[in-house]
Write a protein that holds these residues in place. Structure first.
Motif, PDB file in Angstrom:
ATOM      1  N   LEU A  52       0.828  -1.208   0.000  1.00 30.18           N
ATOM      2  CA  LEU A  52       0.000   0.000   0.000  1.00 30.18           C
ATOM      3  C   LEU A  52       0.862   1.258   0.000  1.00 30.18           C
ATOM      4  CD1 LEU A  52      -2.826  -0.900   2.536  1.00 30.18           C
ATOM      5  CD2 LEU A  52      -3.073  -0.507   0.098  1.00 30.18           C
ATOM      6  N   MET A  53       1.904   1.258   0.811  1.00 30.25           N
ATOM      7  CA  MET A  53       2.789   2.423   0.856  1.00 30.25           C
ATOM      8  C   MET A  53       3.522   2.603  -0.475  1.00 30.25           C
ATOM      9  SD  MET A  53       2.255   3.933   3.642  1.00 30.25           S
ATOM     10  CE  MET A  53       3.557   5.120   3.583  1.00 30.25           C
ATOM     11  N   ALA A  54       3.895   1.498  -1.132  1.00 31.28           N
ATOM     12  CA  ALA A  54       4.552   1.595  -2.436  1.00 31.28           C
ATOM     13  C   ALA A  54       3.603   2.192  -3.472  1.00 31.28           C
ATOM     14  CB  ALA A  54       5.036   0.217  -2.876  1.00 31.28           C
ATOM     15  N   PHE A  55       2.327   1.814  -3.424  1.00 31.67           N
ATOM     16  CA  PHE A  55       1.350   2.399  -4.349  1.00 31.67           C
ATOM     17  C   PHE A  55       1.148   3.886  -4.059  1.00 31.67           C
ATOM     18  CE2 PHE A  55      -0.247  -1.868  -5.593  1.00 31.67           C
ATOM     19  CZ  PHE A  55      -0.235  -1.657  -6.957  1.00 31.67           C
ATOM     20  N   PHE A  56       1.149   4.286  -2.787  1.00 30.35           N
ATOM     21  CA  PHE A  56       1.026   5.707  -2.463  1.00 30.35           C
ATOM     22  C   PHE A  56       2.235   6.485  -2.977  1.00 30.35           C
ATOM     23  CE2 PHE A  56      -1.804   4.478   1.290  1.00 30.35           C
ATOM     24  CZ  PHE A  56      -2.958   4.781   0.584  1.00 30.35           C
ATOM     25  N   TYR A  74       5.210  -7.765  -8.411  1.00 34.27           N
ATOM     26  CA  TYR A  74       6.058  -7.839  -9.594  1.00 34.27           C
ATOM     27  C   TYR A  74       5.767  -6.689 -10.562  1.00 34.27           C
ATOM     28  CZ  TYR A  74       7.490 -12.405  -7.956  1.00 34.27           C
ATOM     29  OH  TYR A  74       8.005 -13.423  -7.209  1.00 34.27           O
ATOM     30  N   PHE A  75       4.523  -6.246 -10.619  1.00 30.98           N
ATOM     31  CA  PHE A  75       4.158  -5.109 -11.461  1.00 30.98           C
ATOM     32  C   PHE A  75       4.877  -3.842 -11.005  1.00 30.98           C
ATOM     33  CE2 PHE A  75       1.160  -1.530 -12.139  1.00 30.98           C
ATOM     34  CZ  PHE A  75       1.163  -1.517 -13.522  1.00 30.98           C
ATOM     35  N   LEU A  76       4.920  -3.623  -9.692  1.00 35.26           N
ATOM     36  CA  LEU A  76       5.613  -2.445  -9.168  1.00 35.26           C
ATOM     37  C   LEU A  76       7.111  -2.524  -9.421  1.00 35.26           C
ATOM     38  CD1 LEU A  76       3.711  -1.798  -5.832  1.00 35.26           C
ATOM     39  CD2 LEU A  76       3.703  -0.391  -7.881  1.00 35.26           C
ATOM     40  N   TYR A  77       7.680  -3.728  -9.312  1.00 35.37           N
ATOM     41  CA  TYR A  77       9.098  -3.867  -9.646  1.00 35.37           C
ATOM     42  C   TYR A  77       9.327  -3.624 -11.137  1.00 35.37           C
ATOM     43  CZ  TYR A  77      11.798  -5.083  -5.562  1.00 35.37           C
ATOM     44  OH  TYR A  77      12.482  -5.015  -4.387  1.00 35.37           O
ATOM     45  N   LYS A 111      15.019  -6.183 -17.283  1.00 35.92           N
ATOM     46  CA  LYS A 111      14.499  -6.588 -15.968  1.00 35.92           C
ATOM     47  C   LYS A 111      13.025  -6.227 -15.857  1.00 35.92           C
ATOM     48  CE  LYS A 111      17.892  -6.800 -12.321  1.00 35.92           C
ATOM     49  NZ  LYS A 111      18.485  -6.111 -11.180  1.00 35.92           N
ATOM     50  N   SER A 112      12.695  -5.054 -16.375  1.00 35.75           N
ATOM     51  CA  SER A 112      11.300  -4.615 -16.354  1.00 35.75           C
ATOM     52  C   SER A 112      10.433  -5.581 -17.143  1.00 35.75           C
ATOM     53  CB  SER A 112      11.191  -3.209 -16.939  1.00 35.75           C
ATOM     54  OG  SER A 112       9.854  -2.836 -17.071  1.00 35.75           O
ATOM     55  N   GLU A 113      10.939  -6.031 -18.286  1.00 37.23           N
ATOM     56  CA  GLU A 113      10.183  -6.981 -19.101  1.00 37.23           C
ATOM     57  C   GLU A 113       9.942  -8.276 -18.346  1.00 37.23           C
ATOM     58  OE1 GLU A 113      10.481  -9.247 -23.403  1.00 37.23           O
ATOM     59  OE2 GLU A 113      12.295  -8.500 -22.452  1.00 37.23           O
ATOM     60  N   LYS A 114      10.968  -8.747 -17.650  1.00 35.06           N
ATOM     61  CA  LYS A 114      10.837  -9.987 -16.881  1.00 35.06           C
ATOM     62  C   LYS A 114       9.765  -9.854 -15.795  1.00 35.06           C
ATOM     63  CE  LYS A 114      13.619 -11.078 -13.528  1.00 35.06           C
ATOM     64  NZ  LYS A 114      14.738 -11.403 -12.665  1.00 35.06           N
ATOM     65  N   TYR A 115       9.802  -8.754 -15.066  1.00 33.60           N
ATOM     66  CA  TYR A 115       8.832  -8.554 -13.992  1.00 33.60           C
ATOM     67  C   TYR A 115       7.423  -8.332 -14.532  1.00 33.60           C
ATOM     68  CZ  TYR A 115      12.422  -8.331 -10.389  1.00 33.60           C
ATOM     69  OH  TYR A 115      13.428  -8.641  -9.528  1.00 33.60           O
ATOM     70  N   MET A 116       7.299  -7.580 -15.618  1.00 34.57           N
ATOM     71  CA  MET A 116       5.968  -7.337 -16.185  1.00 34.57           C
ATOM     72  C   MET A 116       5.357  -8.631 -16.725  1.00 34.57           C
ATOM     73  SD  MET A 116       4.863  -4.298 -15.887  1.00 34.57           S
ATOM     74  CE  MET A 116       5.419  -2.665 -15.503  1.00 34.57           C
ATOM     75  N   GLN A 117       6.182  -9.451 -17.380  1.00 33.34           N
ATOM     76  CA  GLN A 117       5.674 -10.722 -17.898  1.00 33.34           C
ATOM     77  C   GLN A 117       5.243 -11.637 -16.757  1.00 33.34           C
ATOM     78  OE1 GLN A 117       5.233 -11.342 -21.258  1.00 33.34           O
ATOM     79  NE2 GLN A 117       4.039 -13.017 -20.427  1.00 33.34           N
ATOM     80  N   LYS A 118       6.026 -11.621 -15.682  1.00 31.00           N
ATOM     81  CA  LYS A 118       5.679 -12.442 -14.519  1.00 31.00           C
ATOM     82  C   LYS A 118       4.372 -11.965 -13.880  1.00 31.00           C
ATOM     83  CE  LYS A 118       8.153 -14.738 -10.855  1.00 31.00           C
ATOM     84  NZ  LYS A 118       9.407 -14.844 -10.122  1.00 31.00           N
ATOM     85  N   SER A 119       4.189 -10.655 -13.841  1.00 35.57           N
ATOM     86  CA  SER A 119       2.945 -10.135 -13.249  1.00 35.57           C
ATOM     87  C   SER A 119       1.741 -10.467 -14.125  1.00 35.57           C
ATOM     88  CB  SER A 119       3.045  -8.629 -13.023  1.00 35.57           C
ATOM     89  OG  SER A 119       3.064  -7.938 -14.248  1.00 35.57           O
TER      90      SER A 119
END
Length: 182
Positions: A50-54, A87-90, A101-109
Motif C-alpha cells: 500500500l505504501m509503495a502504491f502511495f 512484480y508489477f511495481l518492480y 528486468k522490467s520486461e521480466k517482472y511485467m511478464q511475470k505479473s
C-alpha cells in the motif's frame, strides 16, 4: 511480517476483546476489537505494498523502492492476488533503468494474473517497449494493439500513439533503399 504472524495477532487481540466484553470492560473490548479489525485489514492488504502504491502516485520512485525492499519473500508475506502487483511495481521501478528486468517482472505479473485492466495495459505497453528495444517489431505491434484494446478510458492513448510513431520511424530506418547498390 508473515501472514501467519498477523493471523496469530488477530486471534490474540480478538480473544482478549471477547474476554473484555465478558468481564464488562466494554471500552477495552471495543478498542481491542478495532485493533483486531485493523490487523485483519492488513492481512488482506499488505502495508508495504500500500505504501509503495502511495509513493508511485506521488511519483516518488525511491520511496517505492524502499517499501518494496521490505517485502523479502513475496510468496510468504503476500496473499495470492497481491503477488502480481508486487512484480508489477518492480516492473515499473526498472522500466526507466533496465528495460530487460522490467520486461521480466511485467511478464511475470501478467502470468500471475493482474486484475485491473489499466494495469494490464501498462504492463503490455512496457512489454511492447522492451520488444522494440530487442528489435522484435511484430511482437511490439501485437502488444500495442492489445494495450490499445484494453485501455478503454484512453489513459495511455498518448503513450501508445508516441510508441507507434517511434515504431514507424524505426521501421523506415531499417528499410533498405532499393536503388542503392552495395
Amino acid at each position: 511480517m508473515k501472514i501467519s504472524t498477523k493471523i496469530i495477532y488477530l486471534l490474540i487481540f480478538f480473544l482478549i476483546s471477547i474476554y473484555c466484553f465478558y468481564i464488562q470492560k466494554k471500552w477495552y473490548g471495543i478498542i481491542l476489537l478495532l485493533i483486531s479489525l485493523i490487523i485483519m485489514f492488513f492481512i488482506f492488504k499488505n502495508e508495504f505494498l500500500l505504501m509503495a502504491f502511495f509513493k508511485i502516485q506521488k511519483k516518488n520512485i525511491l520511496g517505492m523502492k524502499k517499501y518494496l525492499k521490505y517485502i523479502t519473500n513475496p510468496e510468504k508475506q503476500l496473499i495470492k492476488y497481491q503477488i502480481p502487483y508486487y512484480y508489477f511495481l518492480y516492473g515499473i521501478l526498472y522500466s526507466e533503468s533496465d528495460i530487460y528486468k522490467s520486461e521480466k517482472y511485467m511478464q511475470k505479473s501478467l502470468d500471475m494474473g493482474l486484475r485491473f485492466k489499466h494495469n494490464i495495459a501498462i504492463a503490455k505497453l512496457n512489454l511492447a517497449i522492451a520488444s522494440i528495444s530487442k528489435g522484435n517489431n511484430q511482437k511490439a505491434k501485437l502488444l500495442l494493439l492489445e494495450a490499445e484494446k484494453i485501455d478503454i478510458y484512453g489513459i495511455l492513448h498518448n503513450q501508445i500513439k508516441f510508441i507507434k510513431t517511434k515504431l514507424k520511424q524505426s521501421h523506415n530506418i531499417n528499410k533498405t533503399n532499393p536503388y542503392f547498390r552495395k
